[in-house]
Write a protein that holds these residues in place. Structure first.
Motif, short mmCIF file in Angstrom:
data_model
loop_
_atom_site.label_atom_id
_atom_site.label_comp_id
_atom_site.label_asym_id
_atom_site.label_seq_id
_atom_site.Cartn_x
_atom_site.Cartn_y
_atom_site.Cartn_z
N LYS A 1 0.82 -1.22 0.00
CA LYS A 1 0.00 0.00 0.00
C LYS A 1 0.85 1.27 0.00
O LYS A 1 0.32 2.36 -0.20
CB LYS A 1 -0.94 0.02 1.20
N ASN B 1 -3.89 -2.12 6.18
CA ASN B 1 -2.68 -1.57 5.57
C ASN B 1 -2.92 -0.35 4.70
O ASN B 1 -2.08 0.55 4.66
CB ASN B 1 -1.95 -2.64 4.76
N GLY C 1 -6.69 -8.97 -2.52
CA GLY C 1 -7.83 -8.63 -1.66
C GLY C 1 -8.92 -8.10 -2.56
O GLY C 1 -9.56 -8.85 -3.30
N VAL C 2 -9.11 -6.79 -2.54
CA VAL C 2 -10.12 -6.18 -3.41
C VAL C 2 -9.64 -6.16 -4.87
O VAL C 2 -10.44 -6.05 -5.79
CB VAL C 2 -10.51 -4.78 -2.89
N GLY C 3 -8.34 -6.25 -5.07
CA GLY C 3 -7.78 -6.39 -6.42
C GLY C 3 -6.98 -5.21 -6.92
O GLY C 3 -6.29 -5.33 -7.94
N GLY C 4 -7.05 -4.08 -6.24
CA GLY C 4 -6.37 -2.88 -6.73
C GLY C 4 -4.86 -3.04 -6.82
O GLY C 4 -4.25 -2.75 -7.86
N ALA C 5 -4.26 -3.54 -5.74
CA ALA C 5 -2.80 -3.67 -5.72
C ALA C 5 -2.31 -4.71 -6.73
O ALA C 5 -1.53 -4.39 -7.63
CB ALA C 5 -2.32 -3.98 -4.31
N PRO C 6 -2.80 -5.97 -6.65
CA PRO C 6 -2.32 -6.94 -7.63
C PRO C 6 -2.76 -6.57 -9.05
O PRO C 6 -2.01 -6.80 -10.01
CB PRO C 6 -2.96 -8.25 -7.18
N LEU D 1 -6.45 -9.58 3.14
CA LEU D 1 -7.16 -10.23 2.03
C LEU D 1 -8.61 -10.55 2.40
O LEU D 1 -9.32 -11.21 1.63
CB LEU D 1 -6.44 -11.53 1.64
N SER E 1 -1.05 -12.45 5.14
CA SER E 1 -1.54 -12.12 3.79
C SER E 1 -0.46 -12.24 2.74
O SER E 1 -0.70 -12.71 1.62
CB SER E 1 -2.03 -10.67 3.74
N THR F 1 3.82 -8.78 0.27
CA THR F 1 3.05 -7.53 0.29
C THR F 1 2.99 -6.80 1.62
O THR F 1 2.49 -5.68 1.68
CB THR F 1 1.60 -7.84 -0.15
C1 LIG Z 1 -3.96 -4.82 0.57
C2 LIG Z 1 -3.09 -5.97 0.65
C3 LIG Z 1 -3.08 -6.94 -0.35
C4 LIG Z 1 -4.02 -6.96 -1.53
O1 LIG Z 1 -4.27 -5.72 -2.15
P1 LIG Z 1 -5.74 -5.42 -2.73
O2 LIG Z 1 -5.60 -4.13 -3.40
O3 LIG Z 1 -6.65 -5.36 -1.55
O4 LIG Z 1 -6.08 -6.54 -3.62
C5 LIG Z 1 -2.22 -8.00 -0.20
N1 LIG Z 1 -1.41 -8.10 0.86
C6 LIG Z 1 -1.39 -7.19 1.84
C7 LIG Z 1 -0.46 -7.39 3.00
C8 LIG Z 1 -2.22 -6.10 1.77
O5 LIG Z 1 -2.19 -5.21 2.75
#
Ligand SMILES: *Cc1c(COP(=O)(O)O)cnc(C)c1O
Length: 440
Positions: free
Chosen positions: A116, A168, A277-282, A338, A384, A422
């Motif tokens: 994040k 996070n 998780g929600v998908g934004g980061a990956p 997640l 996670s 992550t």
């Molecule tokens: C937020 C997060 C993810 C996944 O990111 P998303 O944008 O929610 O898919 C993965 N690992 C960690 C440790 C995170 O904080």
């Protein structure tokens, strides 16, 4: 619960929904990956633009966060070979992971110790830049050091920032917003860890707790911000800025791989495994990677067995119109980052032509992987962050059809498996000890 979902139909159209429902491991291959690329409302130009903006802010970041000085104010992480971990996995499971196993160390990103620190910080920097330019305090050609002053903090303190999070994202948004001088409110879901809330409160961030899950925290935050024109809401379910901030990682990764002598081409496939998780980061990272490496990068998202929102949304094509609760899952997991039941509104459809697939992983694996990574590689990653580690195992065990279809079988000795870690560096020592001692 969404009453318009016809479960009987869903089971007959998608037999793996039954497996998901039982909390079993599912390895889902995305059949649309080879389809023509759709027109995205995010482009590579936005990503290059974001990289430029982060460069402009580097002098500010060096002053505001001295730990960024070694990288000249750039928020970036290393890539490490994890050979001991590879040997352990191969030995324990009696499998071979052909090629090299590397770890992208976003658990060690400066400022907020998780992935994040890419998207979250980027979105707030962009908001601050826009305000400062609009009000005549800043030009793009200035040295952004000037933002680190009482005068600018006073100016920013007229504005508010709000976000809903499992932890996070709230941490990243809270830290950077408080540093710039914004009034910031973080809406935390039930799964958010106590130390994350305390850390934020110590920084003067307003933390509102909910005993419901992530979607509720986001929704409440959005509602509250809507009625206030001075408030910028960081919308984890919809934000293009977040997405683009994450995508910058791929530009940098390309250079890092060159300097590590890692080739990516037709004969040297790159496999990347990202916790989702929600998908934004990956999603952001995957978008960037696909722009950099095209069909030679094979990307898989990992999700907890109780929270496979992206897998469920992409497989059924229902995206954010279905929640894991609709199929009877709890959305409860040790992997708090997640614990998301419904995916982003736009990421899943964007990923249809990009990612190779999704898989699920259980808490017991995450916990064992956490201990092994710490003992063998001396790397602490929060639960996670271990969802990626299961990727190469599932590819080797379940992915033969995928590898054959893409004529990769005889190229696997040249493969690089990049596990995207992550989060973890901000976890306080006593909490780490507790994590490392739990039995699952
Ligand atoms: C937020 C997060 C993810 C996944 O990111 P998303 O944008 O929610 O898919 C993965 N690992 C960690 C440790 C995170 O904080």
């Amino acid at each position: 619960m969404n009453n318009s979902i016809n479960l009987t139909q869903l089971y007959s159209d998608f037999p793996s929904v039954k497996q998901l429902q039982k909390g079993e491991y599912v390895f889902w291959v995305n059949k649309k990956r080879n389809a023509a690329y759709s027109i995205f409302d995010v482009s590579m130009k936005d990503v290059v633009d974001a990289e430029g903006r982060l460069q402009r802010f580097s002098s500010y970041l060096k002053l505001a966060f001295p730990e960024t000085r070694i990288l000249n104010g750039i928020i970036e992480s290393d890539i490490k070979e994890i050979a001991e971990m590879k040997a352990l996995i191969e030995g324990r499971r009696a499998i071979e992971i052909p090629g090299r196993l590397l770890l992208k160390c976003d658990h060690a990103l400066p400022i907020s110790g998780s992935i994040k620190a890419r998207g979250g910080i980027y979105e707030i920097l962009k908001f601050a830049e826009t305000l400062a330019i609009e009000h005549g305090y800043l030009k793009e050609t200035d040295d952004y050091e000037i933002l680190y002053s009482d005068k600018m903090r006073q100016f920013f303190s007229r504005y508010k920032v709000a976000v809903g999070s499992t932890g996070n994202l709230g941490l990243s948004i809270g830290i950077i917003s408080a540093k710039l001088g914004f009034q910031v409110t973080v809406h935390m879901s039930a799964d958010a860890k106590e130390w994350k809330k305390k850390h934020l409160r110590d920084l003067g961030v307003k933390v509102i707790e909910y005993n419901q899950d992530y979607s509720v925290a986001v929704e409440r935050g959005r509602k509250e911000a809507e009625s206030d024109p001075m408030c910028h809401f960081v919308d984890d379910e919809n934000s293009k800025d977040l997405f683009v901030g994450y995508a910058v990682a791929a530009l940098r990764l390309k250079e890092q791989l060159v300097s590590l002598n890692v080739k990516v081409d037709e004969d040297h496939p790159l496999f990347v495994y990202l916790p989702c998780g929600v998908g934004g980061a990956p999603g952001g990272v995957a978008f960037g990677l696909q722009q950099m490496f095209g069909e030679h990068v094979h990307i898989f998202f990992g999700e907890p067995v109780q929270s496979p929102c992206m897998l469920l949304g992409m497989m059924t094509g229902l995206h954010d119109e279905i929640s894991v609760k609709d199929i009877g899952l709890t959305n409860e997991t040790e992997a708090d980052g997640l614990a998301v039941g419904r995916p982003s509104k736009f990421v899943g459809s964007l990923m249809e032509t990009i990612i190779s697939g999704c898989y699920t992983v259980d808490d017991s694996f995450l916990c064992r992987s956490m201990k092994a990574m710490f003992e063998l590689e001396n790397i602490f990653m929060e639960p996670s962050a271990h969802a990626g580690v299961f990727g190469p195992i599932q590819l080797v065990s379940e992915g033969a059809a995928y590898l054959k279809e893409h004529q990769l079988m005889d190229k696997m000795n040249n493969a690089v498996h990049l596990v995207w870690s992550t989060g973890g560096n901000m976890v306080p020592e006593p909490v780490r000890q507790e994590y490392l001692q739990t039995e699952k």
